[in-house]
Design a protein around this motif. Sequence first.
Motif, PDB file in Angstrom:
ATOM      1  N   ILE A 192      53.492  48.648  72.949  1.00  0.00           N
ATOM      2  CA  ILE A 192      53.586  48.289  71.532  1.00  0.00           C
ATOM      3  C   ILE A 192      54.229  49.423  70.745  1.00  0.00           C
ATOM      4  CG2 ILE A 192      52.230  47.855  69.445  1.00  0.00           C
ATOM      5  CD1 ILE A 192      50.321  46.203  71.201  1.00  0.00           C
ATOM      6  N   ALA A 193      53.833  50.670  71.032  1.00  0.00           N
ATOM      7  CA  ALA A 193      54.424  51.814  70.335  1.00  0.00           C
ATOM      8  C   ALA A 193      55.922  51.887  70.587  1.00  0.00           C
ATOM      9  CB  ALA A 193      53.744  53.106  70.774  1.00  0.00           C
ATOM     10  N   PHE A 194      56.332  51.640  71.822  1.00  0.00           N
ATOM     11  CA  PHE A 194      57.753  51.650  72.168  1.00  0.00           C
ATOM     12  C   PHE A 194      58.501  50.558  71.405  1.00  0.00           C
ATOM     13  CE2 PHE A 194      61.181  50.057  74.939  1.00  0.00           C
ATOM     14  CZ  PHE A 194      61.983  51.183  74.970  1.00  0.00           C
ATOM     15  N   LEU A 195      57.929  49.363  71.339  1.00  0.00           N
ATOM     16  CA  LEU A 195      58.585  48.259  70.636  1.00  0.00           C
ATOM     17  C   LEU A 195      58.667  48.523  69.133  1.00  0.00           C
ATOM     18  CD1 LEU A 195      56.999  45.289  72.603  1.00  0.00           C
ATOM     19  CD2 LEU A 195      59.384  46.043  72.687  1.00  0.00           C
ATOM     20  N   VAL A 196      57.624  49.108  68.565  1.00  0.00           N
ATOM     21  CA  VAL A 196      57.641  49.436  67.140  1.00  0.00           C
ATOM     22  C   VAL A 196      58.715  50.486  66.858  1.00  0.00           C
ATOM     23  CG1 VAL A 196      56.305  50.506  65.273  1.00  0.00           C
ATOM     24  CG2 VAL A 196      55.271  48.739  66.687  1.00  0.00           C
ATOM     25  N   ALA A 197      58.857  51.459  67.767  1.00  0.00           N
ATOM     26  CA  ALA A 197      59.900  52.471  67.606  1.00  0.00           C
ATOM     27  C   ALA A 197      61.287  51.836  67.658  1.00  0.00           C
ATOM     28  CB  ALA A 197      59.770  53.547  68.685  1.00  0.00           C
ATOM     29  N   ARG A 198      61.478  50.865  68.554  1.00  0.00           N
ATOM     30  CA  ARG A 198      62.767  50.166  68.625  1.00  0.00           C
ATOM     31  C   ARG A 198      63.025  49.366  67.353  1.00  0.00           C
ATOM     32  NH1 ARG A 198      63.854  47.025  73.972  1.00  0.00           N
ATOM     33  NH2 ARG A 198      65.789  46.689  72.835  1.00  0.00           N
ATOM     34  N   MET A 199      61.958  48.767  66.786  1.00  0.00           N
ATOM     35  CA  MET A 199      62.116  48.038  65.517  1.00  0.00           C
ATOM     36  C   MET A 199      62.547  48.993  64.406  1.00  0.00           C
ATOM     37  SD  MET A 199      58.962  45.394  65.252  1.00  0.00           S
ATOM     38  CE  MET A 199      58.227  44.768  66.733  1.00  0.00           C
ATOM     39  N   ALA A 200      61.930  50.170  64.382  1.00  0.00           N
ATOM     40  CA  ALA A 200      62.285  51.161  63.363  1.00  0.00           C
ATOM     41  C   ALA A 200      63.730  51.622  63.532  1.00  0.00           C
ATOM     42  CB  ALA A 200      61.340  52.353  63.449  1.00  0.00           C
ATOM     43  N   LYS A 201      64.137  51.831  64.768  1.00  0.00           N
ATOM     44  CA  LYS A 201      65.513  52.259  65.040  1.00  0.00           C
ATOM     45  C   LYS A 201      66.505  51.197  64.576  1.00  0.00           C
ATOM     46  CE  LYS A 201      68.445  53.969  68.746  1.00  0.00           C
ATOM     47  NZ  LYS A 201      68.549  54.254  70.169  1.00  0.00           N
ATOM     48  N   GLY A 231      65.973  49.026  62.244  1.00  0.00           N
ATOM     49  CA  GLY A 231      65.925  49.017  60.787  1.00  0.00           C
ATOM     50  C   GLY A 231      66.783  50.110  60.187  1.00  0.00           C
ATOM     51  N   LEU A 232      66.764  51.268  60.810  1.00  0.00           N
ATOM     52  CA  LEU A 232      67.588  52.375  60.322  1.00  0.00           C
ATOM     53  C   LEU A 232      69.073  52.122  60.561  1.00  0.00           C
ATOM     54  CD1 LEU A 232      65.457  55.438  61.454  1.00  0.00           C
ATOM     55  CD2 LEU A 232      65.834  54.629  59.121  1.00  0.00           C
ATOM     56  N   ALA A 233      69.379  51.395  61.622  1.00  0.00           N
ATOM     57  CA  ALA A 233      70.777  51.117  61.942  1.00  0.00           C
ATOM     58  C   ALA A 233      71.388  50.098  60.981  1.00  0.00           C
ATOM     59  CB  ALA A 233      70.891  50.604  63.365  1.00  0.00           C
ATOM     60  N   ASP A 234      70.534  49.342  60.287  1.00  0.00           N
ATOM     61  CA  ASP A 234      71.019  48.343  59.336  1.00  0.00           C
ATOM     62  C   ASP A 234      71.729  49.049  58.183  1.00  0.00           C
ATOM     63  OD1 ASP A 234      71.432  45.963  58.058  1.00  0.00           O
ATOM     64  OD2 ASP A 234      69.394  45.758  57.327  1.00  0.00           O
ATOM     65  N   ARG A 293      72.579  49.997  54.540  1.00  0.00           N
ATOM     66  CA  ARG A 293      71.672  50.122  53.395  1.00  0.00           C
ATOM     67  C   ARG A 293      72.037  49.200  52.233  1.00  0.00           C
ATOM     68  NH1 ARG A 293      67.441  53.605  54.822  1.00  0.00           N
ATOM     69  NH2 ARG A 293      68.267  54.907  56.454  1.00  0.00           N
ATOM     70  N   GLN A 294      73.247  48.764  52.149  1.00  0.00           N
ATOM     71  CA  GLN A 294      73.723  47.984  51.004  1.00  0.00           C
ATOM     72  C   GLN A 294      73.096  46.586  50.954  1.00  0.00           C
ATOM     73  OE1 GLN A 294      76.899  48.939  49.112  1.00  0.00           O
ATOM     74  NE2 GLN A 294      76.366  51.011  49.695  1.00  0.00           N
ATOM     75  N   SER A 295      73.103  45.913  52.090  1.00  0.00           N
ATOM     76  CA  SER A 295      72.636  44.527  52.078  1.00  0.00           C
ATOM     77  C   SER A 295      71.390  44.322  52.920  1.00  0.00           C
ATOM     78  CB  SER A 295      73.753  43.609  52.570  1.00  0.00           C
ATOM     79  OG  SER A 295      74.097  43.944  53.894  1.00  0.00           O
ATOM     80  N   GLY A 296      70.768  45.342  53.409  1.00  0.00           N
ATOM     81  CA  GLY A 296      69.570  45.343  54.223  1.00  0.00           C
ATOM     82  C   GLY A 296      68.986  44.004  54.645  1.00  0.00           C
ATOM     83  N   GLY A 297      68.223  44.009  55.715  1.00  0.00           N
ATOM     84  CA  GLY A 297      67.549  42.828  56.191  1.00  0.00           C
ATOM     85  C   GLY A 297      68.380  41.920  57.067  1.00  0.00           C
ATOM     86  N   ARG A 298      69.545  42.351  57.478  1.00  0.00           N
ATOM     87  CA  ARG A 298      70.389  41.497  58.304  1.00  0.00           C
ATOM     88  C   ARG A 298      70.156  41.709  59.792  1.00  0.00           C
ATOM     89  NH1 ARG A 298      76.300  42.241  55.944  1.00  0.00           N
ATOM     90  NH2 ARG A 298      76.181  43.684  57.684  1.00  0.00           N
ATOM     91  N   VAL A 299      69.371  42.695  60.168  1.00  0.00           N
ATOM     92  CA  VAL A 299      69.118  42.977  61.579  1.00  0.00           C
ATOM     93  C   VAL A 299      67.979  42.079  62.058  1.00  0.00           C
ATOM     94  CG1 VAL A 299      68.350  44.725  63.218  1.00  0.00           C
ATOM     95  CG2 VAL A 299      69.900  45.341  61.394  1.00  0.00           C
ATOM     96  N   ASP A 300      68.228  41.344  63.136  1.00  0.00           N
ATOM     97  CA  ASP A 300      67.233  40.434  63.683  1.00  0.00           C
ATOM     98  C   ASP A 300      66.295  41.200  64.620  1.00  0.00           C
ATOM     99  OD1 ASP A 300      65.880  38.103  64.366  1.00  0.00           O
ATOM    100  OD2 ASP A 300      67.243  37.715  66.040  1.00  0.00           O
ATOM    101  N   GLN A 301      65.010  41.170  64.296  1.00  0.00           N
ATOM    102  CA  GLN A 301      64.021  41.842  65.117  1.00  0.00           C
ATOM    103  C   GLN A 301      63.023  40.869  65.720  1.00  0.00           C
ATOM    104  OE1 GLN A 301      62.169  45.078  63.068  1.00  0.00           O
ATOM    105  NE2 GLN A 301      64.095  46.059  62.586  1.00  0.00           N
ATOM    106  N   SER A 302      63.328  39.580  65.634  1.00  0.00           N
ATOM    107  CA  SER A 302      62.378  38.567  66.083  1.00  0.00           C
ATOM    108  C   SER A 302      62.076  38.678  67.578  1.00  0.00           C
ATOM    109  CB  SER A 302      62.886  37.174  65.748  1.00  0.00           C
ATOM    110  OG  SER A 302      64.100  36.914  66.413  1.00  0.00           O
ATOM    111  N   ASP A 303      63.053  39.118  68.388  1.00  0.00           N
ATOM    112  CA  ASP A 303      62.805  39.252  69.818  1.00  0.00           C
ATOM    113  C   ASP A 303      61.745  40.315  70.100  1.00  0.00           C
ATOM    114  OD1 ASP A 303      64.651  41.205  68.937  1.00  0.00           O
ATOM    115  OD2 ASP A 303      65.387  41.512  70.980  1.00  0.00           O
TER     116      ASP A 303
END
Length: 68
Positions: free
Chosen positions: A16-25, A27-30, A32-42
């Motif tokens: 779970i910690a590994f997956l949360v870290a990947r989600m954060a990564k 999120g940071l890669a998105d 900043r202008q239009s945020g929220g376009r990165v799909d993390q559902s998987d």
Amino acid sequence: MSSEQLRFTAGEKTRIAFLVARMAKRGLADDRQSGGRVDQSDLQRRVERIEEQARKRAEQARTSKNGK
């Protein structure tokens, strides 16, 4: 959701910690202008599967205690 807290194994906590870290990564890669376009559902589905395994294990432990 149940009022009692799920108990995770050490391996599940690590996954779970590994997956949360990947989600954060992601999120940071998105951008900043239009945020929220990165799909993390998987990744979220994978965390939900781990939680479901913990729920099933807790239910089995409860029924085995009551059955003895």
